[in-house]
Every structure is written in structure tokens, then in C-alpha cells.
Design a protein around this motif. Sequence first.
Motif, short mmCIF file in Angstrom:
data_model
loop_
_atom_site.label_atom_id
_atom_site.label_comp_id
_atom_site.label_asym_id
_atom_site.label_seq_id
_atom_site.Cartn_x
_atom_site.Cartn_y
_atom_site.Cartn_z
N SER A 39 18.48 57.72 -6.99
CA SER A 39 19.61 57.63 -6.40
C SER A 39 20.63 57.02 -7.51
O SER A 39 20.74 56.59 -8.35
CB SER A 39 19.28 56.75 -5.23
N ALA A 40 22.04 57.22 -6.81
CA ALA A 40 23.42 56.93 -7.32
C ALA A 40 24.77 55.89 -6.38
O ALA A 40 24.43 56.03 -5.17
CB ALA A 40 23.66 57.82 -8.29
N GLU A 41 25.25 55.36 -7.37
CA GLU A 41 26.46 54.93 -7.01
C GLU A 41 27.89 55.37 -7.29
O GLU A 41 27.91 55.88 -8.69
CB GLU A 41 26.24 53.42 -6.15
N ARG A 42 29.21 54.97 -6.87
CA ARG A 42 30.31 55.76 -7.99
C ARG A 42 30.96 55.29 -7.32
O ARG A 42 31.75 55.37 -5.34
CB ARG A 42 30.27 57.00 -7.44
N PRO A 43 32.25 54.09 -7.36
CA PRO A 43 33.07 53.23 -6.43
C PRO A 43 33.91 54.78 -6.67
O PRO A 43 34.73 55.57 -7.77
CB PRO A 43 33.56 52.52 -7.70
N VAL A 44 34.57 54.42 -5.63
CA VAL A 44 36.35 55.36 -5.12
C VAL A 44 36.79 54.23 -4.56
O VAL A 44 37.05 53.29 -4.04
CB VAL A 44 35.62 56.64 -4.53
N ARG A 45 38.14 55.37 -4.71
CA ARG A 45 39.39 54.74 -3.80
C ARG A 45 39.77 55.99 -2.84
O ARG A 45 39.44 56.04 -2.50
CB ARG A 45 40.67 54.71 -5.08
N LEU A 46 40.01 54.99 -1.50
CA LEU A 46 40.31 56.13 -0.49
C LEU A 46 41.62 55.47 -0.23
O LEU A 46 42.27 54.37 -0.42
CB LEU A 46 39.77 54.89 0.71
N ALA A 47 41.65 56.88 0.20
CA ALA A 47 43.33 56.85 0.73
C ALA A 47 44.00 57.70 1.91
O ALA A 47 42.87 58.78 2.27
CB ALA A 47 44.23 57.77 -1.01
N PRO A 48 44.80 57.98 2.65
CA PRO A 48 44.85 58.80 3.76
C PRO A 48 45.01 60.54 3.36
O PRO A 48 45.52 60.78 2.18
CB PRO A 48 46.36 58.14 4.68
N GLY A 49 43.99 60.72 4.35
CA GLY A 49 43.57 62.61 4.35
C GLY A 49 43.13 62.90 3.26
O GLY A 49 41.63 61.91 3.12
#
Length: 120
Positions: free
Chosen positions: A61-71
Motif C-alpha cells: 500500500s502507498a499514499e501520495r499527497p495531492v492538490r485538488l482543483a476544479p476539473g
Amino acid sequence: MYGRVVDQETGQGISGVIVMLDDNTAGAQTAADGSFTIIVDALETQKSKTTLRFSSADYESAERPVRLAPGKAHVPVMKLKSRYTGMILGGIGLLQSVSRPTAYQLFRIKLEVLRQTFLT
């Protein structure tokens, strides 16, 4: 958001990986080529940051931080490490190191090794 999950050793896409947002409000399963698409609604994009969680029976298992944006937002390729890396398999006194055993690999023994074992 969309992205792709690949095997860390081979770079080949991994199918069947579950990809979920940190709060389990949205997710997807990877296709045969390792690609995935997650539809993120407007409420989710207000947070701006989340973590993607990747899980599979055959991979760590792994995790990755991401930024959310419209679309849609592209997520960099995620490389997962096989749970079977470095596993030693035995058969007829032979040892073979494999990265991800398949039924074919479990029963594959090279003809020349058999000849050396039984004909000498």
C-alpha cells in the motif's frame, strides 16, 4: 483527477489497484494499463489538499499527497512495490528469485537445468 499506477521494477501498468481519496468520498480502480480517473466534486475541491491511498493484494500500500482543483488534475505516475520482490521459490532443488510470481513462473524450469540435473 487522473493518473497511472505502475510496477516499480518493470514500469508496466497495474490493473485492479484501488485508488481512494483520504476521506473515502471518491475513488476508482485502475484499468488494464494502470490508468485511473476519479471524479472530484465541487465540495472536495474546497479542501485543496488530500491524500490518495493506493491498495492492491499483490503490491504494498502507498499514499501520495495531492492538490485538488476544479476539473481534471493530473497525478504523477505512482510506482508501487510488489509484495513478492526478492521472494525465493524452490522446485526440484532449484532456487529462483522473481519479482512477481505468476502461475507460469512458479512452474517454469529451464530445459538445460533439467538436463543437467537428471542426465548427469
